[in-house]
Design an enzyme around this catalytic site. Structure first.
Site, PDB file in Angstrom:
ATOM      1  N   LEU A  36      43.019  35.612  43.285  1.00 44.83           N
ATOM      2  CA  LEU A  36      42.255  36.167  41.700  1.00 44.83           C
ATOM      3  C   LEU A  36      41.393  36.951  41.707  1.00 44.83           C
ATOM      4  O   LEU A  36      40.765  37.179  40.729  1.00 44.83           O
ATOM      5  CB  LEU A  36      42.465  34.805  41.359  1.00 44.83           C
ATOM      6  CG  LEU A  36      43.930  33.983  41.355  1.00 44.83           C
ATOM      7  CD1 LEU A  36      43.532  32.176  41.354  1.00 44.83           C
ATOM      8  CD2 LEU A  36      44.697  34.262  40.331  1.00 44.83           C
ATOM      9  N   GLY A  37      40.328  36.807  42.246  1.00 38.13           N
ATOM     10  CA  GLY A  37      38.860  36.890  42.644  1.00 38.13           C
ATOM     11  C   GLY A  37      38.294  36.802  43.611  1.00 38.13           C
ATOM     12  O   GLY A  37      38.794  36.025  45.080  1.00 38.13           O
ATOM     13  N   ARG A  38      37.956  37.828  44.237  1.00 39.21           N
ATOM     14  CA  ARG A  38      36.350  37.420  45.327  1.00 39.21           C
ATOM     15  C   ARG A  38      35.031  37.624  44.664  1.00 39.21           C
ATOM     16  O   ARG A  38      34.744  39.007  43.923  1.00 39.21           O
ATOM     17  CB  ARG A  38      36.988  39.206  46.063  1.00 39.21           C
ATOM     18  CG  ARG A  38      36.754  40.233  45.899  1.00 39.21           C
ATOM     19  CD  ARG A  38      37.198  41.307  47.138  1.00 39.21           C
ATOM     20  NE  ARG A  38      38.063  41.938  47.500  1.00 39.21           N
ATOM     21  CZ  ARG A  38      38.911  41.755  48.683  1.00 39.21           C
ATOM     22  NH1 ARG A  38      38.873  41.193  50.067  1.00 39.21           N
ATOM     23  NH2 ARG A  38      40.000  42.137  48.980  1.00 39.21           N
ATOM     24  N   GLY A  39      34.089  37.496  45.880  1.00 35.28           N
ATOM     25  CA  GLY A  39      32.480  37.024  45.908  1.00 35.28           C
ATOM     26  C   GLY A  39      31.865  38.081  46.705  1.00 35.28           C
ATOM     27  O   GLY A  39      32.896  38.726  47.684  1.00 35.28           O
ATOM     28  N   ALA A  40      30.553  37.845  46.455  1.00 30.84           N
ATOM     29  CA  ALA A  40      30.269  38.206  48.247  1.00 30.84           C
ATOM     30  C   ALA A  40      30.765  37.978  49.339  1.00 30.84           C
ATOM     31  O   ALA A  40      30.905  38.382  50.487  1.00 30.84           O
ATOM     32  CB  ALA A  40      28.691  37.431  47.674  1.00 30.84           C
ATOM     33  N   ALA A  42      33.251  34.750  48.944  1.00 35.61           N
ATOM     34  CA  ALA A  42      34.138  34.357  48.803  1.00 35.61           C
ATOM     35  C   ALA A  42      35.180  34.457  48.183  1.00 35.61           C
ATOM     36  O   ALA A  42      35.549  35.837  48.265  1.00 35.61           O
ATOM     37  CB  ALA A  42      33.601  32.654  48.191  1.00 35.61           C
ATOM     38  N   LYS A  43      36.310  34.182  48.692  1.00 37.91           N
ATOM     39  CA  LYS A  43      37.770  34.573  47.998  1.00 37.91           C
ATOM     40  C   LYS A  43      38.495  33.512  47.108  1.00 37.91           C
ATOM     41  O   LYS A  43      38.851  32.513  47.864  1.00 37.91           O
ATOM     42  CB  LYS A  43      38.955  34.643  48.889  1.00 37.91           C
ATOM     43  CG  LYS A  43      38.662  36.425  49.477  1.00 37.91           C
ATOM     44  CD  LYS A  43      39.501  36.822  50.293  1.00 37.91           C
ATOM     45  CE  LYS A  43      38.645  38.570  51.655  1.00 37.91           C
ATOM     46  NZ  LYS A  43      40.210  38.725  52.168  1.00 37.91           N
ATOM     47  N   LYS A  59      40.021  28.378  46.535  1.00 36.19           N
ATOM     48  CA  LYS A  59      38.027  29.252  46.303  1.00 36.19           C
ATOM     49  C   LYS A  59      37.505  28.788  48.579  1.00 36.19           C
ATOM     50  O   LYS A  59      38.115  27.810  49.114  1.00 36.19           O
ATOM     51  CB  LYS A  59      36.772  28.834  45.871  1.00 36.19           C
ATOM     52  CG  LYS A  59      35.799  29.636  45.580  1.00 36.19           C
ATOM     53  CD  LYS A  59      34.938  30.290  45.095  1.00 36.19           C
ATOM     54  CE  LYS A  59      34.151  30.927  44.904  1.00 36.19           C
ATOM     55  NZ  LYS A  59      33.169  30.637  43.588  1.00 36.19           N
ATOM     56  N   ASP A 156      23.982  28.788  38.078  1.00 34.14           N
ATOM     57  CA  ASP A 156      24.367  30.582  37.718  1.00 34.14           C
ATOM     58  C   ASP A 156      25.249  30.417  36.602  1.00 34.14           C
ATOM     59  O   ASP A 156      26.888  31.307  37.125  1.00 34.14           O
ATOM     60  CB  ASP A 156      25.635  30.925  39.309  1.00 34.14           C
ATOM     61  CG  ASP A 156      25.401  32.100  39.358  1.00 34.14           C
ATOM     62  OD1 ASP A 156      24.714  32.673  39.291  1.00 34.14           O
ATOM     63  OD2 ASP A 156      26.101  32.659  40.349  1.00 34.14           O
ATOM     64  N   LYS A 158      27.189  32.832  34.417  1.00 37.04           N
ATOM     65  CA  LYS A 158      27.453  34.200  34.246  1.00 37.04           C
ATOM     66  C   LYS A 158      29.505  34.167  33.669  1.00 37.04           C
ATOM     67  O   LYS A 158      29.775  32.982  33.967  1.00 37.04           O
ATOM     68  CB  LYS A 158      26.784  34.819  34.993  1.00 37.04           C
ATOM     69  CG  LYS A 158      27.829  34.654  36.675  1.00 37.04           C
ATOM     70  CD  LYS A 158      27.285  35.225  37.968  1.00 37.04           C
ATOM     71  CE  LYS A 158      28.315  34.909  39.003  1.00 37.04           C
ATOM     72  NZ  LYS A 158      27.601  35.177  40.329  1.00 37.04           N
ATOM     73  N   ASN A 161      32.127  32.927  36.089  1.00 36.21           N
ATOM     74  CA  ASN A 161      32.173  31.533  36.258  1.00 36.21           C
ATOM     75  C   ASN A 161      33.200  31.035  34.823  1.00 36.21           C
ATOM     76  O   ASN A 161      32.981  29.809  34.312  1.00 36.21           O
ATOM     77  CB  ASN A 161      30.934  31.145  36.342  1.00 36.21           C
ATOM     78  CG  ASN A 161      30.533  31.124  37.611  1.00 36.21           C
ATOM     79  OD1 ASN A 161      31.482  31.449  38.459  1.00 36.21           O
ATOM     80  ND2 ASN A 161      29.199  31.172  37.956  1.00 36.21           N
ATOM     81  N   ASP A 174      32.644  26.456  39.075  1.00 35.59           N
ATOM     82  CA  ASP A 174      31.664  26.378  39.863  1.00 35.59           C
ATOM     83  C   ASP A 174      30.164  25.730  39.837  1.00 35.59           C
ATOM     84  O   ASP A 174      29.235  26.020  40.011  1.00 35.59           O
ATOM     85  CB  ASP A 174      31.272  27.924  40.508  1.00 35.59           C
ATOM     86  CG  ASP A 174      32.056  28.761  41.124  1.00 35.59           C
ATOM     87  OD1 ASP A 174      32.721  27.654  41.890  1.00 35.59           O
ATOM     88  OD2 ASP A 174      32.015  29.406  41.576  1.00 35.59           O
ATOM     89  N   THR A 192      23.823  38.658  39.239  1.00 26.23           N
ATOM     90  CA  THR A 192      23.606  39.302  38.057  1.00 26.23           C
ATOM     91  C   THR A 192      22.517  39.051  37.282  1.00 26.23           C
ATOM     92  O   THR A 192      21.831  38.126  36.619  1.00 26.23           O
ATOM     93  CB  THR A 192      24.983  38.540  37.245  1.00 26.23           C
ATOM     94  OG1 THR A 192      25.766  38.493  37.703  1.00 26.23           O
ATOM     95  CG2 THR A 192      25.018  38.889  35.182  1.00 26.23           C
TER      96      THR A 192
HETATM   97  N1  ADE Z   1      38.227  32.054  39.469  1.00 28.17           N
HETATM   98  C1  ADE Z   1      37.551  31.329  40.170  1.00 28.17           C
HETATM   99  N2  ADE Z   1      37.831  30.110  39.987  1.00 28.17           N
HETATM  100  C2  ADE Z   1      39.191  29.505  39.252  1.00 28.17           C
HETATM  101  C3  ADE Z   1      39.899  29.061  38.867  1.00 28.17           C
HETATM  102  N3  ADE Z   1      39.637  28.045  38.867  1.00 28.17           N
HETATM  103  N4  ADE Z   1      41.156  29.266  38.318  1.00 28.17           N
HETATM  104  C4  ADE Z   1      41.523  30.472  38.278  1.00 28.17           C
HETATM  105  N5  ADE Z   1      41.044  31.559  38.577  1.00 28.17           N
HETATM  106  C5  ADE Z   1      39.296  31.138  38.682  1.00 28.17           C
END
Ligand code: ADE
Length: 433
Positions: A36-40, A42-43, A59, A156, A158, A161, A174, A192
């Site tokens: 769904l997403g990736r950070g520094a 974490a995925k 996460k 944080d 932003k 989140n 988060d 950010t």
């Molecule tokens: N990206 C980060 N946290 C999430 C979540 N709880 N649900 C969907 N996408 C996310």
């Protein structure tokens, strides 16, 4: 009635091609799906809870104490922090359900926010109407106020989140995880800077509640303006503007919105507005009945009370039906609409006796048995040697002499066999002689 938000895009259901994690099962319970997403570091993955068939978000990040994580001898604060975060229950906060750790990775199991990011709801000009901005800002402040009242700060806030759930409501992700993650999520200034409060820049120490309020003000400004209040091609100049609190509201902001934004983006934390003042501000309260506002700000307390009262009422209203039903081991799963794979049994004995028999049954079978929860109500997890969950058993006290036992059975033949031969006889107490 909230202003129209448009439709909420569903979360991707299929695994993302090329992601090696897709299809993997974590600790016998969570099947990983799309990234769904990736950070520094974490995925975030979509995942399916194999025990409940519910979709969740996971996460994952490297275990700071695991392989290659150094030799820090201090006790990890993660367990204590995690316990606090797992207590957070608010309609507009993404719930942390569980933390799993392997030697290499730590995984946060979170409620899924299926609608994606709040900022995906901005219109073609990059903003939203003042009414819609107010709708989400109220939900944001409700979440922030709740967490602050429990001593939990985000630090944080932003756009990434701020998520939307399947019902179109805001969920703050988060909350407090910066503290739990013990530095491993790298919540540093480089992320950010546009959302960072001036007192953080001066590094003189700060109050985390005031810092969260500042970031909420930047979010509000962006939602209603379509651009950042403090921006500059040069980062140094941007920091200067933040430090001086130098920004201009667009011409379309109403006078009440201008007033609120100025009170939030006050560079002096001592005079900056707090959450109590925000919820009493005319712009925040506009067109909201007392009841709607109370529901938004105190609704979580009401819900908790309602649940307790509901249980107490159930206990008080015991009738002939209940006496019949509570005769030892009555199976009420039909009446209570238990989901497939779940069994519910009323028993007339304390939780300790039932859970004791459950533990004994699991051990006799050679399974691994662990008990969680402080109050002796479980859950008790029964796991096979492979780590797969065979059963999860909780006991809810309904009245002094009445408890409801809930058994969630694992999938597969072994779990069915264990239920039939060991667990069901253990849960249903011996009939009174
Ligand atoms: N990206 C980060 N946290 C999430 C979540 N709880 N649900 C969907 N996408 C996310």
């Amino acid at each position: 009635m909230p202003p129209s938000t448009g439709s909420v895009p569903p979360a991707p259901a299929a695994p993302a091609p090329g992601d090696e994690a897709a299809g993997r099962v974590l600790l016998g319970r969570y099947e990983l799906g799309a990234l769904l997403g990736r950070g520094a570091s974490a995925k975030v993955y979509l995942a399916r809870d194999l025990l409940t068939a519910r979709d969740v978000a996971i996460k994952s990040f490297p275990n700071p104490r695991g392989v290659g994580g150094g030799e820090d001898p201090r006790p990890a604060p993660i367990e204590r922090e995690a316990a606090i975060l797992r207590q957070l229950r608010h309609r507009h906060v993404v719930r942390l359900r569980e933390i799993l750790a392997t030697r290499k990775k730590v995984h946060f199991v979170l409620d899924l926010a299926a609608g994606g990011e709040l900022f995906s709801l901005l219109d073609a000009s990059g903003r939203m109407t003042e009414d819609l901005a107010r709708h989400y800002f109220r939900q944001l402040i409700s979440a922030v106020r709740y967490c602050h009242s429990r001593g939990v700060y985000h630090r944080d806030i932003k756009p990434e989140n701020l998520l939307i759930d399947g019902a179109g409501d805001l969920k703050v992700a988060d909350f407090g995880l910066g503290a739990v993650a013990d530095g491993s999520l790298h919540h540093t200034l480089c992320g950010t800077p546009a959302y960072v409060a001036p007192e953080i820049l001066s590094r003189k120490g700060y109050h985390p509640a005031k810092v969260d309020i500042w970031s909420c003000g930047v979010v509000l400004f962006v939602l209603a303006a379509g651009y950042l209040p403090f921006n500059d091609a040069s980062l140094v100049n941007m920091y200067r503007k933040i430090y001086a609190g130098k920004f201009r509201c667009p011409s379309w902001f109403s006078p009440e919105l201008r007033c609120l934004v100025r009170r939030i983006l006050d560079p002096n934390p001592a005079t900056r507005i707090d959450t109590e003042e925000i919820i009493n501000h005319p712009w925040f309260r506009q067109d909201a009945s007392r009841g709607a506002m109370a529901q938004l700000m105190y609704g979580h307390d009401e819900e908790a009370r309602f649940k307790t009262e509901f249980k107490e009422d159930m206990a008080r209203d015991m009738t002939a039906f209940d006496i019949l039903a509570c005769s030892p081991g009555s199976d009420l799963s039909g009446l209570f609409g238990a989901e497939p794979g779940t069994e519910r049994v009323f028993v007339g004995e304390p939780s300790a006796a039932v859970l004791g028999r459950v533990e004994e049954a699991g051990k006799k079978e050679g399974h691994l048995v662990t008990r969680e929860g402080k109050k002796g109500t479980g859950p008790v997890y029964v796991k096979a040697e492979s780590g797969g969950i065979v059963a999860k058993v909780c006991v809810f006290k309904i009245a002094d002499a009445v408890s409801l036992v809930e058994v969630v059975k694992g999938g597969g033949a072994e779990a069915s066999r264990f239920w039939k031969h060991r667990l069901e006889p253990a849960v249903r107490p011996p009939a009174a002689s």
